[in-house]
Design a protein around this motif. Sequence first.
Motif, PDB file in Angstrom:
ATOM      1  N   VAL A   1       0.866  -1.182   0.000  1.00 51.45           N
ATOM      2  CA  VAL A   1       0.000   0.000   0.000  1.00 51.45           C
ATOM      3  C   VAL A   1       0.891   1.217   0.000  1.00 51.45           C
ATOM      4  N   HIS A   2       0.833   1.980  -1.024  1.00 49.55           N
ATOM      5  CA  HIS A   2       1.644   3.196  -1.029  1.00 49.55           C
ATOM      6  C   HIS A   2       1.068   4.188  -2.012  1.00 49.55           C
TER       7      HIS A   2
ATOM      8  N   VAL B   1      -3.320  -4.572  -0.521  1.00 48.19           N
ATOM      9  CA  VAL B   1      -2.834  -3.977  -1.756  1.00 48.19           C
ATOM     10  C   VAL B   1      -3.676  -2.791  -2.182  1.00 48.19           C
ATOM     11  N   ALA B   2      -2.995  -1.840  -2.732  1.00 47.35           N
ATOM     12  CA  ALA B   2      -3.679  -0.727  -3.374  1.00 47.35           C
ATOM     13  C   ALA B   2      -3.447  -0.860  -4.870  1.00 47.35           C
ATOM     14  N   PRO B   3      -4.480  -1.058  -5.618  1.00 49.47           N
ATOM     15  CA  PRO B   3      -4.308  -1.392  -7.031  1.00 49.47           C
ATOM     16  C   PRO B   3      -3.579  -0.343  -7.852  1.00 49.47           C
ATOM     17  N   ARG B   4      -3.643   0.912  -7.445  1.00 47.99           N
ATOM     18  CA  ARG B   4      -2.970   1.937  -8.242  1.00 47.99           C
ATOM     19  C   ARG B   4      -1.463   1.736  -8.269  1.00 47.99           C
TER      20      ARG B   4
ATOM     21  N   PRO C   1      -8.288  -9.306  -3.498  1.00 48.60           N
ATOM     22  CA  PRO C   1      -9.530  -8.945  -4.185  1.00 48.60           C
ATOM     23  C   PRO C   1      -9.552  -7.506  -4.634  1.00 48.60           C
ATOM     24  N   GLY C   2      -8.635  -6.705  -4.114  1.00 53.98           N
ATOM     25  CA  GLY C   2      -8.649  -5.303  -4.496  1.00 53.98           C
ATOM     26  C   GLY C   2      -8.185  -5.055  -5.916  1.00 53.98           C
TER      27      GLY C   2
ATOM     28  N   LEU D   1     -12.494 -12.952   1.920  1.00 56.62           N
ATOM     29  CA  LEU D   1     -11.560 -12.049   1.239  1.00 56.62           C
ATOM     30  C   LEU D   1     -12.240 -10.792   0.739  1.00 56.62           C
ATOM     31  N   ALA D   2     -13.403 -10.965   0.158  1.00 60.38           N
ATOM     32  CA  ALA D   2     -14.043  -9.822  -0.496  1.00 60.38           C
ATOM     33  C   ALA D   2     -14.467  -8.776   0.513  1.00 60.38           C
TER      34      ALA D   2
ATOM     35  N   SER E   1      -9.001  -5.012   4.388  1.00 60.44           N
ATOM     36  CA  SER E   1      -7.612  -4.750   4.034  1.00 60.44           C
ATOM     37  C   SER E   1      -7.449  -4.522   2.553  1.00 60.44           C
ATOM     38  N   SER E   2      -8.507  -4.799   1.800  1.00 61.67           N
ATOM     39  CA  SER E   2      -8.363  -4.614   0.362  1.00 61.67           C
ATOM     40  C   SER E   2      -8.705  -3.202  -0.065  1.00 61.67           C
ATOM     41  N   LYS E   3      -9.069  -2.386   0.888  1.00 57.12           N
ATOM     42  CA  LYS E   3      -9.436  -1.019   0.498  1.00 57.12           C
ATOM     43  C   LYS E   3      -8.205  -0.282   0.025  1.00 57.12           C
ATOM     44  N   PRO E   4      -8.395   0.550  -0.971  1.00 58.78           N
ATOM     45  CA  PRO E   4      -7.232   1.260  -1.540  1.00 58.78           C
ATOM     46  C   PRO E   4      -6.664   2.279  -0.571  1.00 58.78           C
ATOM     47  N   ALA E   5      -5.464   2.671  -0.856  1.00 61.54           N
ATOM     48  CA  ALA E   5      -4.743   3.547   0.060  1.00 61.54           C
ATOM     49  C   ALA E   5      -5.304   4.940   0.092  1.00 61.54           C
TER      50      ALA E   5
END
Lengths: 638, 379
Positions: free
Chosen positions: A242-243, A272-275, A296-297, B230-231, B235-239
């Motif tokens: 994540v960054h 994870v941050a997908p960007r 899943p992100g 998982l869904a 923790s899968s939320k973006p930064a």
Amino acid sequence: MMNYFPDEVLEHVFDFITCHKDRNSVSLVCKSWHRIERYSRRRVFIGNCYSISPERLIARFPGVKSLTLKGKPHFADFNLVPYDWGGFVYPWIKVLAETGIGLEELRLKRMVVSDESLELLSKSFVNFQSLVLVSCDGFSADGLAAIAANCRFLRELDLQENEVDDHRGHWLSCFPESCTSLVSLNFACLKGEVNLGALERLVSRSPNLKSLRLNRSVPLDTLQKLLMRAPQLVDLGIGSYVHDPLSEASNKLKHAIQRCKSIMSLSGFLEVAPRCMSAIYPICGNLTTLNLSYAPGIHGNKLTKLIQHCRKLQRLWILDCIGDKGLGVVASTCKELQELRVFPSDPFGAGNDAVTEEGLVLVSAGCPKLNSLLYFCQQMTNAALITVAKNCPNFIRFRLCILDPVRPDPVTNQPLDEGFGAIVQSCKQLKRLSLSGLLTDQVFLYIGMYAEQLEMLSIAFAADSDKGMLYVLNGCKKLRKLEIRDCPFGNAALLEDVGKYETMRSLWMSSCEVTLGGCKTVAENMPSLNVEIINESGQTVFNLDEGQKVDKMYLYRTLVGHRKDAPESNQTYLKCRGDLTRSDHHEPSLNDMIKDMKLKNISGDDDFIISESNNFKLQSQLFEKEEAEIMILKWKRL
Amino acid sequence: MLNQQGRGGMWVALCFEFASSWIERKEVFLSNLEMESDCSKNEETCPQLLDLIPQEREWYTKRKDGKIHLSSEEKKLELRLGPPGGDDNWSIKLNAKNNRERDEPVISLGYLSSMNNNGKQAPKFPSPEDHHHPVGSVLSPSWTKTHHHDHQQLTNPPFLQFPSTPHQSLPVTAKESSQSCCTKAVNMNAEEKPFSPTANTVAPPNTSLKRSAPGPVVGWPPIRSFRKNLATSSSSKPASEPPHKAANEKKGAEPSAKFVKINMDGVPIGRKVDLKAYDSYEKLSAAVDELFRGLLAAQRDSCAGGIVKKVEEEKTITGLLDGSGEYTLVYEDNEGDRMLVGDVPWHMFVSTVQRLRVLKSSELSALSLGSSRQGKIPA
């Protein structure tokens, strides 16, 4: 004319034979080969820890250095086996330690590994190098600390998908400064914090480190430092990713990643941050293995863009949020793909993003080398399966899971018998098959007819009658593991040919029609099988009527009788009425032995168990010769 | 003599192929020794397999080739076995007899004949008095025989009749004519009662019970537990989320919510709590109880042995703050230290807490509260 070879020559030759099946075959040629192979075997595989005892293992293979043990039945992964069922590794380590075996490698799957066992392991074997734990439980970070502290030549510590109690995160600090031998370190499944400084120092002093898989607690800046120190990595598992892609940290990370030109396997992304995925692009071109199944992100465009960079991919584990379109991208990009696993990201939800039969067909058309599949999907059609069978005749593993367990072909409303039938008929090398969807007895007829190499079959919510199971038992000569849940198979199928189970590793039947009486009959007539019954309806097994169905039955061949560590609720019957030593007294005639050999699958096993059984000791008497006499008249260079 | 790797490798191949084919060869040899009466099967007629896969819109009959055990590579090696002196007795020829030795997929219809026609399964397994016969032989006399099969017609293998698919993306070949495939036959052991699927009256009444798609089923879908959530895992939320996650907590900021992770011993999946929603330790404790009570009970359920009742009563989680309960609440502060919850004023707690943990009280003494840096454990 050379008729005999000295032992040393044969031993040298046998060194080249590493595959378990081949070594088992070699050991059956004659007494002399059996002896030489025995003493020279270093790696032993035991598919069911209750099929043999550590004492007998050592008696047969006194030179064993690497041991692989498997414990609980496969369905334990899905919470179908009580937590206290068994599979303890401690007795094995204890006996190995006491007999002075020079153990160097221990690989365990679905076993209960206590901290005491890990500690005993770490202190008992001077040259211990490699510990691989897959889907195990029972240990905490304390046990890991013992391994780290005491195994001076540790090369591999690989923890895959274990349940670990790790609220004390200091085990990494327990690696002594003198430990510089690490080649592989995988702690991705640990949930707790780790000492980041200790981790950095450990990586710095491990020049041979090739595989590093971090857990979620390792933040990005640590990752960057680790990569700077270990550019030689081949396999990387990223914990937290994540960054802010515009930040300095991100730049440094990009630079560090680019230095890692050897990375071929990438996994993790537990957070994870997908960007941020663009930082990974520079190494994607070399990747042969990519596991995004915990992330899943990442979906949609980000995911497909990433995949488009991965042209050399051979193994891809992904979530179904990739969608059918995404699988189309996989099909057009990953021409070397051999293994695909698509997991459900939302198993109980509506699954808008999920995949259907379309995605699978696209991949089968685009990836001709595909040979291993695990595919969770919303629906499947016969037409699609037939197409897949035609496009990919090389499947070795084909596991299809339609999320609604009894769903028919949505287009024709037919069962999926024909589709799976096409798969087994086309894929002649198929070794593992998992079925789902609406299925009748017909599919089992096809399986029995065509699936000649099938070794493992998983069935759920299928079939109409006992015939289904009978087709399989009669037809699949190489069957080793059969696991069945929620099918209408009863005693008639179970008891049709109990001798068959001696040729198999195990049979699991849960929520079927088998009764206590049926199980008892198997147990009482087959001393070489353990029959275990797990009843969860609140009644202990002892209170059950003979005519009552059992919840779960697990039977497996064994050479050491029923185990002493079964929990009370789980009953193993080994009551053999009549003469217990019957099989020893019975002198088989030549005809009997021949029939036996024909019936049983004798050479195609990883497991050496079958060659230990009495049948084979008797058979080897056929070969009175101490030495195999070979006259080689000519051979051609291969 | 094996100083060249190449020759050693070849020798190995020779040796090992010999060994692996030895088993099959000895079967052939030994069976040649004995004259089985049922040898007289017509080995000439090769059964025809139903080719389920249309190739170029034509139906190919696949002749079942003599299934030679050895691969073509092995055929290149010609081995002859014999005692010293070159006696020819043992020469082993691969012949059509191998067809016979290879066990055909045999459907044991000995079972079928014992089934009642009304569809009910009448399992006939030996009564306890029969135990002295090995069960295998009592129940399946037909299993040991290998034979070629009479052909049995299957009417219109149904898979052929799939309609042309509405999905254009599917490169599926169109409907095949069903005529040609009707002439193909499926191998069946028809020595006993002929098995005709159309005459199949076996339809156990309980099939319908199994077919009804149930609600959430234990162990279905077959995935490991950590994949199930998982869904929904946060923790899968973006930064780009507002920085009031515990990990990014900055001192001095006054965000509107403070979510911190909370894990509980024995529960593999954690939760998150918004500490700003509470103003006291008691309320936090009550919230923790609510959050985990159900999960804990469910966890006990799924792990239970056979003695536990199906419906586990949900026990309230009490005594989190004073050490009196089965569980105790601890937290990790911004210096990385583990602390007992309750010592400092609430607002100070909220500003320094990074994550929470619900531990078994029995474990508490084993933990070292305070610095998380440990020396080595005693070897």
